[in-house]
Design an enzyme around this catalytic site. Structure first.
Site, PDB file in Angstrom:
ATOM      1  N   SER A  25       0.767  -1.064  -0.035  1.00  0.00           N
ATOM      2  CA  SER A  25      -0.239   0.182   0.019  1.00  0.00           C
ATOM      3  C   SER A  25       1.048   1.333   0.146  1.00  0.00           C
ATOM      4  O   SER A  25       1.582   1.475  -0.926  1.00  0.00           O
ATOM      5  CB  SER A  25      -1.104  -0.035   1.190  1.00  0.00           C
ATOM      6  OG  SER A  25      -1.892   1.006   1.245  1.00  0.00           O
ATOM      7  N   HIS A  26       0.901   1.999   1.107  1.00  0.00           N
ATOM      8  CA  HIS A  26       1.512   3.394   1.116  1.00  0.00           C
ATOM      9  C   HIS A  26       2.830   3.308   1.799  1.00  0.00           C
ATOM     10  O   HIS A  26       3.453   4.323   1.940  1.00  0.00           O
ATOM     11  CB  HIS A  26       0.633   4.153   2.083  1.00  0.00           C
ATOM     12  CG  HIS A  26       0.147   3.769   3.637  1.00  0.00           C
ATOM     13  ND1 HIS A  26      -0.842   2.556   3.509  1.00  0.00           N
ATOM     14  CD2 HIS A  26       0.782   3.645   4.589  1.00  0.00           C
ATOM     15  CE1 HIS A  26      -0.707   2.220   4.565  1.00  0.00           C
ATOM     16  NE2 HIS A  26       0.181   2.822   5.251  1.00  0.00           N
ATOM     17  N   ASP A  54      -2.216   6.620  -3.218  1.00  0.00           N
ATOM     18  CA  ASP A  54      -1.240   5.894  -2.580  1.00  0.00           C
ATOM     19  C   ASP A  54      -0.771   4.737  -3.858  1.00  0.00           C
ATOM     20  O   ASP A  54      -1.201   4.767  -4.773  1.00  0.00           O
ATOM     21  CB  ASP A  54      -1.461   5.480  -1.328  1.00  0.00           C
ATOM     22  CG  ASP A  54      -2.486   4.179  -1.338  1.00  0.00           C
ATOM     23  OD1 ASP A  54      -3.225   3.932  -2.397  1.00  0.00           O
ATOM     24  OD2 ASP A  54      -2.712   3.328  -0.600  1.00  0.00           O
ATOM     25  N   ASP A  65      -0.910   1.546  -4.137  1.00  0.00           N
ATOM     26  CA  ASP A  65      -1.834   0.649  -4.734  1.00  0.00           C
ATOM     27  C   ASP A  65      -3.292   1.373  -5.057  1.00  0.00           C
ATOM     28  O   ASP A  65      -4.159   0.639  -5.632  1.00  0.00           O
ATOM     29  CB  ASP A  65      -2.179  -0.518  -3.701  1.00  0.00           C
ATOM     30  CG  ASP A  65      -2.936  -0.197  -2.498  1.00  0.00           C
ATOM     31  OD1 ASP A  65      -2.368   0.852  -1.817  1.00  0.00           O
ATOM     32  OD2 ASP A  65      -3.469  -0.849  -1.884  1.00  0.00           O
ATOM     33  N   ASP A  82      -5.796   2.938  -3.426  1.00  0.00           N
ATOM     34  CA  ASP A  82      -7.114   2.807  -2.520  1.00  0.00           C
ATOM     35  C   ASP A  82      -7.143   3.882  -1.934  1.00  0.00           C
ATOM     36  O   ASP A  82      -8.233   4.496  -1.515  1.00  0.00           O
ATOM     37  CB  ASP A  82      -7.313   1.598  -1.799  1.00  0.00           C
ATOM     38  CG  ASP A  82      -6.129   1.247  -1.094  1.00  0.00           C
ATOM     39  OD1 ASP A  82      -5.115   1.989  -1.095  1.00  0.00           O
ATOM     40  OD2 ASP A  82      -6.164   0.097  -0.129  1.00  0.00           O
ATOM     41  N   ARG A  83      -6.141   4.843  -1.567  1.00  0.00           N
ATOM     42  CA  ARG A  83      -6.310   5.781  -0.786  1.00  0.00           C
ATOM     43  C   ARG A  83      -6.201   7.398  -1.709  1.00  0.00           C
ATOM     44  O   ARG A  83      -5.624   7.258  -2.568  1.00  0.00           O
ATOM     45  CB  ARG A  83      -5.029   6.267   0.038  1.00  0.00           C
ATOM     46  CG  ARG A  83      -4.875   5.003   1.130  1.00  0.00           C
ATOM     47  CD  ARG A  83      -3.549   5.350   2.226  1.00  0.00           C
ATOM     48  NE  ARG A  83      -3.774   4.714   3.239  1.00  0.00           N
ATOM     49  CZ  ARG A  83      -3.151   4.754   4.288  1.00  0.00           C
ATOM     50  NH1 ARG A  83      -2.250   5.785   4.421  1.00  0.00           N
ATOM     51  NH2 ARG A  83      -3.258   3.747   5.204  1.00  0.00           N
ATOM     52  N   LYS A 131     -11.579   0.423  -0.458  1.00  0.00           N
ATOM     53  CA  LYS A 131     -11.664   1.813  -0.619  1.00  0.00           C
ATOM     54  C   LYS A 131     -10.991   2.232  -2.087  1.00  0.00           C
ATOM     55  O   LYS A 131     -10.456   1.226  -2.687  1.00  0.00           O
ATOM     56  CB  LYS A 131     -10.779   2.629   0.259  1.00  0.00           C
ATOM     57  CG  LYS A 131      -9.538   2.119   0.535  1.00  0.00           C
ATOM     58  CD  LYS A 131      -8.880   2.641   1.918  1.00  0.00           C
ATOM     59  CE  LYS A 131      -7.531   2.584   2.035  1.00  0.00           C
ATOM     60  NZ  LYS A 131      -7.379   1.324   3.194  1.00  0.00           N
TER      61      LYS A 131
HETATM   62  C1  G1P Z   1      -3.847   2.146   8.505  1.00  0.00           C
HETATM   63  C2  G1P Z   1      -5.087   2.939   8.455  1.00  0.00           C
HETATM   64  C3  G1P Z   1      -6.296   2.236   8.297  1.00  0.00           C
HETATM   65  C4  G1P Z   1      -6.115   1.687   7.132  1.00  0.00           C
HETATM   66  C5  G1P Z   1      -5.052   0.733   6.690  1.00  0.00           C
HETATM   67  C6  G1P Z   1      -4.999   0.056   5.268  1.00  0.00           C
HETATM   68  O1  G1P Z   1      -3.828   1.038   9.459  1.00  0.00           O
HETATM   69  O2  G1P Z   1      -4.830   3.514   9.822  1.00  0.00           O
HETATM   70  O3  G1P Z   1      -7.167   3.179   8.426  1.00  0.00           O
HETATM   71  O4  G1P Z   1      -7.420   0.720   6.774  1.00  0.00           O
HETATM   72  O5  G1P Z   1      -3.924   1.430   6.912  1.00  0.00           O
HETATM   73  O6  G1P Z   1      -4.735   1.126   4.289  1.00  0.00           O
HETATM   74  P1  G1P Z   1      -2.877   1.024  10.518  1.00  0.00           P
HETATM   75  O7  G1P Z   1      -1.310   1.281  10.302  1.00  0.00           O
HETATM   76  O8  G1P Z   1      -3.249   2.260  11.370  1.00  0.00           O
HETATM   77  O9  G1P Z   1      -3.205  -0.281  11.063  1.00  0.00           O
HETATM   78 ZN    ZN Z   2      -3.375   1.438  -0.155  1.00  0.00          ZN
END
Ligand code: G1P
Ligand code: ZN
Length: 575
Positions: free
Chosen positions: A131-132, A300, A302, A304-305, A401
């Site tokens: 992801s990010h 981000d 992938d 989704d954000r 998302k």
């Molecule tokens: C984080 C975000 C959460 C999101 C997840 C995946 O998780 O806070 O809202 O769903 O990334 O994108 P966390 O690192 O807080 O567990």
């Molecule tokens: Zn992501």
């Protein structure tokens, strides 16, 4: 065969029977999926058998439904995606999977995977992304399993996968299977005693664009961007959304090409942290400050954000973004025709959407952090729109998302109201009041003291004497404790209980402090501190959030002794 003509690859059939073999393996500790799949350093995934073990465990968790099934495979293009795709193909072939739908070059955004699973009724999909989190040989990789609804696997399944990784003794693989995923088209292979295994490489973007066209009025959006010259700036942060952004915003909606930046996906995201927030998408903020563009957005790794900015970098908090969309959802054809069911947010997300739900007489749900908790509600037809403060917004069109969806939704609202981003948000505050919100992240802290901080804090705030405690601030405001707890959620559909989802301190005036440890980090601990304060007073709602929330943050730091436990005097990221 779709697309095979353009690519010139065509259909390839291998008649030679390939043999699957069983490879003895060793157990690796710690293959426990977190908030969103298994995320670890690339170096760990590169260890002998490590990735194979996890993939085999996912397939084992599918039980007897695996044989003859179809799975979607794709990821955000980060370093190690290609190797992981190859491993998955070889292991799936050996385990009796009938067909894989693979994004070209292994590229599929997370929302696109969710769509493909639903559209082609597959048993699920394997998403290759962290992801990010940053990418590259020295950074992170991730593997996530999504179920047949298109959503991330619920905890009952990820727990089972984890259990299987703890006892795995061998995996099955067809080592001689050579399959390139660079050309669109079908490839079939004969495995063992003549079983057919197909890999269909598909266009990464096409099905997703079809879906967006079904949801939104592209003509109206094209009119806004091309004819009415509503200038946008879209930043893909070198993540997977690049080709999607090009196709949708440039080719379909007529935005000039230079209104899109960083749209070439890179294995290391250009060395940046592909997270669309004010810190890591600073280049977008800077470009928006020039006043040249009316809406800015970033995604981000992938896809989704999303982050939404207005003219001159007016920042829309994700909690507000969700509420504004909730208030105007019917201007989007998909919701006009399907109706708007309930709304939901994750617990730490500010409560702006709650007020819209009440106003519109819709059902409302508060779930733990992580998109997987929305899935059951959507499947049960009780949820249309949901979001998380962590730049996640989405709807029941898929079960993830969806960053690009969020921008198209915003553009739809803008086209409908004919107002600027800032005016839309400020009008919203004037009507509903404003939920001031901020999140402080303390990344890569030492795990042991953070765990200690959380347990001491929990003991303190769940002590009955804590209720009624007053905290006065230098600003003359006093916050009185209403209650404190560690958030527990009972799923209204399957009645499963998820506990310890974040320490909450709720004050009499509705203000909240929340403390969580991240479940997506790949090492150490990341502490998240969330603060929310609701104001309806006209003299306060337009003040800067940092000013309004400062006293609350000071209380939060004092209450938890966070600087002492983390050794940090300031957070890594503030949003
Ligand atoms: C984080 C975000 C959460 C999101 C997840 C995946 O998780 O806070 O809202 O769903 O990334 O994108 P966390 O690192 O807080 O567990
Ligand atoms: Zn992501």
């Amino acid at each position: 065969m779709r697309g095979s003509r353009e690519s010139g690859c065509g259909m390839r059939v291998s008649n030679m029977a390939l043999k699957s073999i069983q490879v003895k393996t060793v157990v690796y500790d710690g293959q426990k999926p977190g908030t969103s799949g298994l995320r670890k350093a690339v170096k760990l995934f590169q260890q002998q058998h490590y990735t194979e073990n996890f993939v085999q465990s996912i397939l084992n968790a599918l039980g007897s439904s695996l044989v003859g099934s179809t799975l979607v495979v794709g990821g955000d293009g980060r370093y190690f995606c290609k190797q992981a795709v190859d491993i998955i193909i070889k292991i799936a072939a050996a385990n009796g999977v009938s067909k894989l739908l693979v994004g070209q070059n292994g590229i599929l955004s997370t929302p696109a995977v969710s769509n493909l699973i639903r559209k082609y009724n597959t048993i699920g999909g394997i998403v290759l992304t962290a992801s990010h989190n940053p990418g590259g040989p020295d950074n992170d990789f991730g593997i996530k399993f999504n179920i047949s609804s298109g959503g991330p696997a619920p905890e009952s399944i990820t727990d089972n996968i984890y259990e299987l990784t703890k006892s795995i003794q061998s995996y099955k693989i067809v080592n001689d299977l050579k399959c390139s995923v660079s050309c669109i088209g079908k490839q079939t292979f004969q495995i063992d005693n003549g079983r057919t295994f197909t890999v269909q490489v598909i266009d990464s973007v096409e099905d997703y664009v079809i879906l967006m066209k079904e949801i939104f009025n592209f003509e109206a959006l094209n009119n806004l961007i091309k004819e009415r010259r509503f200038s946008i700036l879209i930043n893909s942060m070198h993540g997977v959304t690049g080709p999607y952004v090009r196709k949708i915003f440039v080719e379909e909606l007529g935005a000039p090409e230079n209104n899109t930046i960083n749209i070439v996906p890179k294995e290391d995201f250009g060395g940046h942290h592909p997270d669309p927030n004010l810190t890591y998408a600073a280049d977008l903020v800077k470009a928006m400050q020039t006043g040249e563009y009316k809406l800015g957005a970033a995604f981000d790794g992938d896809g989704d954000r999303n982050m939404i900015l207005g003219h001159k970098a007016f920042f829309v908090t994700p909690s507000d973004s969700l509420a504004v969309l909730g208030a105007h959802l019917e201007c989007i054809p998909y919701f006009k025709y399907n109706g708007v069911k309930g709304f939901a947010r994750s617990m730490p997300t500010a409560g702006a959407i709650d007020l819209v739900a009440r106003d519109k007489n819709k059902e409302f749900f508060e779930v733990p952090t992580g998109w997987k908790f929305f899935g059951n509600l959507m499947d049960a037809g009780r949820l249309s729109l949901c979001g998380e403060e962590s730049f996640g917004t989405g709807s029941n069109h898929i079960r993830e998302k969806d960053g690009i969806w969020a921008v198209l939704a915003w553009l739809s609202v803008i086209a409908h109201l004919n107002q600027s981003v800032e005016d839309i948000v400020k009008t919203h505050w004037a009507k509903y009041g404003r939920n001031f919100f901020t999140r402080y992240d303390y990344e890569n802290c030492e795990a042991a003291p953070c765990n200690k901080m959380m347990s001491e804090l929990e003991a303190k705030i769940t002590n009955p004497g804590f209720i009624g405690q007053e905290y006065s601030t230098s600003k003359g405001k006093t916050y009185k404790v209403k209650y404190g707890d560690n958030f527990e959620y009972t799923d209204p559909i399957d009645c499963s209980i998820t506990s310890k989802q974040g320490i909450r301190v709720v004050f009499e005036d509705g203000s909240r402090l929340i403390y969580r440890l991240s479940g997506t980090g790949s090492s150490g601990a990341t502490v998240r501190l969330y603060a929310e304060s609701y104001e309806k007073d006209y003299n306060v709602i337009y003040q800067p959030a940092a000013k309004v929330l400062e006293p609350l943050i000071n209380i939060a730091l004092e209450l938890s002794k966070l600087p002492k436990f983390t050794g940090r005097n300031s957070p890594t990221v503030i949003t």
